[in-house]
Write a protein that holds these residues in place. Structure first.
Motif, mmCIF file in Angstrom:
data_model
loop_
_atom_site.group_PDB
_atom_site.id
_atom_site.type_symbol
_atom_site.label_atom_id
_atom_site.label_comp_id
_atom_site.label_asym_id
_atom_site.label_seq_id
_atom_site.Cartn_x
_atom_site.Cartn_y
_atom_site.Cartn_z
ATOM 1 N N PRO A 133 -1.613 -2.714 1.807
ATOM 2 C CA PRO A 133 -2.880 -2.183 1.410
ATOM 3 C C PRO A 133 -2.823 -0.723 1.271
ATOM 4 O O PRO A 133 -2.151 0.100 2.017
ATOM 5 C CB PRO A 133 -4.078 -2.827 2.156
ATOM 6 N N LEU A 134 -3.679 -0.199 0.480
ATOM 7 C CA LEU A 134 -3.491 1.469 0.014
ATOM 8 C C LEU A 134 -3.835 2.249 1.516
ATOM 9 O O LEU A 134 -3.597 3.340 1.885
ATOM 10 C CB LEU A 134 -4.474 1.633 -1.036
ATOM 11 N N ALA A 135 -4.792 1.399 2.485
ATOM 12 C CA ALA A 135 -5.113 1.954 3.701
ATOM 13 C C ALA A 135 -3.952 2.390 4.553
ATOM 14 O O ALA A 135 -4.048 3.248 5.411
ATOM 15 C CB ALA A 135 -6.272 0.927 4.461
ATOM 16 N N PRO B 112 -9.432 0.952 -0.208
ATOM 17 C CA PRO B 112 -8.484 0.820 1.216
ATOM 18 C C PRO B 112 -7.842 -0.748 1.107
ATOM 19 O O PRO B 112 -6.677 -0.718 1.339
ATOM 20 C CB PRO B 112 -9.334 1.184 2.188
ATOM 21 N N GLU B 113 -8.371 -1.618 0.556
ATOM 22 C CA GLU B 113 -8.013 -2.879 0.797
ATOM 23 C C GLU B 113 -7.089 -3.494 -0.246
ATOM 24 O O GLU B 113 -6.467 -4.469 -0.235
ATOM 25 C CB GLU B 113 -8.980 -3.917 1.159
ATOM 26 N N LEU B 114 -6.858 -2.514 -1.448
ATOM 27 C CA LEU B 114 -6.020 -3.104 -2.611
ATOM 28 C C LEU B 114 -4.642 -3.062 -2.229
ATOM 29 O O LEU B 114 -4.077 -2.291 -1.743
ATOM 30 C CB LEU B 114 -6.331 -2.139 -3.668
ATOM 31 N N VAL B 115 -3.987 -4.132 -2.426
ATOM 32 C CA VAL B 115 -2.706 -4.373 -1.941
ATOM 33 C C VAL B 115 -1.783 -4.233 -3.118
ATOM 34 O O VAL B 115 -1.850 -4.801 -4.277
ATOM 35 C CB VAL B 115 -2.335 -5.940 -1.638
ATOM 36 N N LEU B 116 -0.942 -3.262 -2.873
ATOM 37 C CA LEU B 116 0.191 -2.768 -3.780
ATOM 38 C C LEU B 116 1.256 -3.789 -4.112
ATOM 39 O O LEU B 116 1.610 -4.467 -3.167
ATOM 40 C CB LEU B 116 0.913 -1.436 -3.298
ATOM 41 N N ARG B 117 1.525 -4.079 -5.453
ATOM 42 C CA ARG B 117 2.524 -5.019 -5.973
ATOM 43 C C ARG B 117 3.674 -4.204 -6.891
ATOM 44 O O ARG B 117 3.449 -3.170 -7.263
ATOM 45 C CB ARG B 117 1.851 -5.974 -6.691
ATOM 46 N N PRO B 118 4.941 -4.816 -6.659
ATOM 47 C CA PRO B 118 5.985 -4.200 -7.540
ATOM 48 C C PRO B 118 5.555 -4.126 -9.124
ATOM 49 O O PRO B 118 4.868 -5.052 -9.585
ATOM 50 C CB PRO B 118 6.956 -5.259 -7.347
ATOM 51 N N GLY B 119 5.684 -2.919 -9.768
ATOM 52 C CA GLY B 119 5.248 -2.697 -11.044
ATOM 53 C C GLY B 119 3.923 -2.112 -11.087
ATOM 54 O O GLY B 119 3.490 -1.393 -12.303
ATOM 55 N N ASP B 120 3.259 -2.004 -10.114
ATOM 56 C CA ASP B 120 1.913 -0.885 -9.996
ATOM 57 C C ASP B 120 2.391 0.424 -10.253
ATOM 58 O O ASP B 120 3.553 0.848 -10.012
ATOM 59 C CB ASP B 120 1.328 -1.215 -8.694
ATOM 60 N N GLU B 121 1.664 0.954 -11.011
ATOM 61 C CA GLU B 121 1.963 2.577 -11.048
ATOM 62 C C GLU B 121 0.752 3.371 -10.475
ATOM 63 O O GLU B 121 -0.452 2.915 -10.672
ATOM 64 C CB GLU B 121 2.171 2.790 -12.651
#
Length: 218
Positions: free
Chosen positions: A165-167, A191-200
């Motif tokens: 997560p961004l946090a 803050p709770e957004l979980v990063l994934r491969p491919g995200d920019e």
């Protein structure tokens, strides 16, 4: 979105920087070879040297497929010709032009292909807002004018930030994640957004370098 900026002076360069940061495919046309080369080294935009009021050069710049043309040269005559060609000859959906001499303001209307005419004294923010109608672009412009860099970095399968997560992602001091682009759409960086491969990630910073931003997520 494809945009053409006619004129690479201070105004045109700022517009190109902001549109590129907002994920526009930007082409800048500039007569001065030295100025064009300098801007090409600084920004991730396509540069063409020549007169944007030349219909052949404007076509080469991509006017047939452009979504937006902004004429920002220091000559009203050139801005009017660029606008007329963009709208009448190439059918560009949105055309904006800067008015350098207020006595010429009456000419900058639909008859000359101008959708948004902005006087020279009007803040640059207003020109971008009129041209694009995109509030996120305006926000990026405010940051750019304040001397804040907009840096893009991508999440790969090997990135240590992937799956977190961004946090939990620690950015360099003076830096903040402005948006997370996923599948071509911007997402609010909660803050709770979980990063994934491919995200920019679009990161704004007034202190960190591009290398430091990349190192924080890779």
């Amino acid at each position: 979105m494809r945009a053409i900026v006619a004129g690479a002076g201070r105004l045109g360069a700022q517009i190109a920087q902001v549109l590129a940061a907002a994920r526009y495919d930007v082409t800048v046309v500039e007569r001065d070879e030295a100025r064009a080369a300098e801007l090409g080294r600084r920004l991730a935009v396509r540069m063409l040297t020549g007169d944007a009021s030349d219909p052949d050069l404007l076509e080469h710049a991509g006017a047939l497929n452009a979504d937006l043309v902004i004429a920002t040269t220091g000559e009203d005559e050139d801005n009017l010709v660029v606008s007329l060609l963009a709208k009448r000859h190439f059918g560009v959906p949105r055309v904006a032009a800067r008015v350098n001499d207020e006595d010429n303001a009456w000419l900058f209307d639909g008859k000359w292909g101008v959708d948004a005419a902005v006087p020279a004294a009007t803040p640059l923010i207003s020109l971008i807002e009129e041209a694009t109608g995109a509030t996120d672009t305006v926000a990026l412009l405010r940051l750019s004018k304040a001397g804040v860099n907009v840096i893009e970095t991508a999440i790969s399968t090997a990135s240590r930030a992937a799956g977190r997560p961004l946090a939990e992602v620690v950015m360099p001091e003076g830096s903040v994640i402005a948006t997370v682009v996923r599948d071509g759409r911007p997402n609010v960086p909660t803050p709770e957004l979980v990063l994934r491969p491919g995200d920019e990630l679009l990161v704004v910073s007034h202190t960190a370098t591009e290398q430091e931003i990349h190192a924080a997520v890779q």
